[in-house]
Write an enzyme that holds these catalytic residues in place. Structure first.
Site, short mmCIF file in Angstrom:
data_model
loop_
_atom_site.label_atom_id
_atom_site.label_comp_id
_atom_site.label_asym_id
_atom_site.label_seq_id
_atom_site.Cartn_x
_atom_site.Cartn_y
_atom_site.Cartn_z
N ALA A 173 43.88 -10.90 6.63
CA ALA A 173 43.03 -11.25 7.80
C ALA A 173 41.87 -12.21 8.10
O ALA A 173 41.50 -12.75 8.48
CB ALA A 173 42.75 -9.84 8.41
N ALA B 113 44.00 -15.46 8.29
CA ALA B 113 43.78 -16.03 9.11
C ALA B 113 42.75 -16.45 9.67
O ALA B 113 42.67 -17.57 10.99
CB ALA B 113 44.53 -14.93 10.56
N GLU B 114 41.54 -15.47 9.75
CA GLU B 114 40.60 -15.34 10.78
C GLU B 114 40.19 -16.50 10.18
O GLU B 114 39.44 -17.61 11.00
CB GLU B 114 39.15 -13.92 10.80
CG GLU B 114 38.16 -13.96 11.44
CD GLU B 114 37.54 -13.74 12.36
OE1 GLU B 114 36.64 -13.42 13.41
OE2 GLU B 114 38.22 -12.55 11.87
N THR B 115 39.64 -17.30 9.06
CA THR B 115 39.20 -18.28 8.99
C THR B 115 39.46 -19.80 9.38
O THR B 115 39.03 -20.78 9.58
CB THR B 115 39.25 -18.71 7.42
OG1 THR B 115 38.21 -17.38 6.51
CG2 THR B 115 38.44 -19.84 6.68
#
Length: 154
Positions: free
Chosen positions: A73, A76-78
């Site tokens: 996560a 992915a968020e980065t």
């Protein structure tokens, strides 16, 4: 001595994270963030339509010895947040409002690669899909992030 007011204090951090030179001025005031550094995330591409980064499994595992779901996560968020920020452009910023991830298989060693692809790049929302793969190209997880695009406050 460096303090919070030193211009370009994060240049070494940006280089170590593989951030392309064209983004150094934009990110020089805040760098890539402490969590990105801690996780060992390294960019190889950075753009609104497509961004790519790698992350080591070592140091990012859970108690069972496999890559932590939260590490997926974070990668992915980065990627999605940086891509949305590039899309937002000067005077605007991206704020994550939704993140979802599906884990397909585990990994216990090596390096993972996240490839972020734009689904929608609008004036107020940007949505990206992030596919995380192992060194053999096998899909480990699929994530989707939506960021709200906001004007900077003056």
């Amino acid at each position: 001595m460096m303090d919070n007011f030193t211009p370009n204090q994060f240049v070494d951090e940006l280089r170590q994270a593989g951030v392309p030179e064209e983004f150094h001025e934009w990110l020089s005031a805040g760098g890539v963030g402490a969590l990105v550094v801690k996780m060992g995330i390294r960019f190889s591409e950075l753009g609104a339509e497509r961004s790519v980064a790698t992350m080591p499994v070592e140091g990012n595992t859970q108690v069972a010895g496999i890559l932590h779901g939260g590490a997926h996560a974070v990668l992915a968020e980065t990627l999605g947040s940086f891509a949305a920020s590039v899309h937002a452009g000067p005077g605007r910023h991206a704020v994550g409002i939704e993140l979802s991830a599906t884990h397909h298989r585990s990994i216990a060693a090596g390096t993972v690669t996240g490839t972020c692809t734009a689904i929608h790049l609008g004036g107020t929302l940007a949505t990206h899909e992030i596919v995380i793969t192992d060194e053999q190209g096998r899909r480990l997880s699929t994530a989707r992030i939506t960021n709200m695009i906001r004007d900077n406050r003056h």
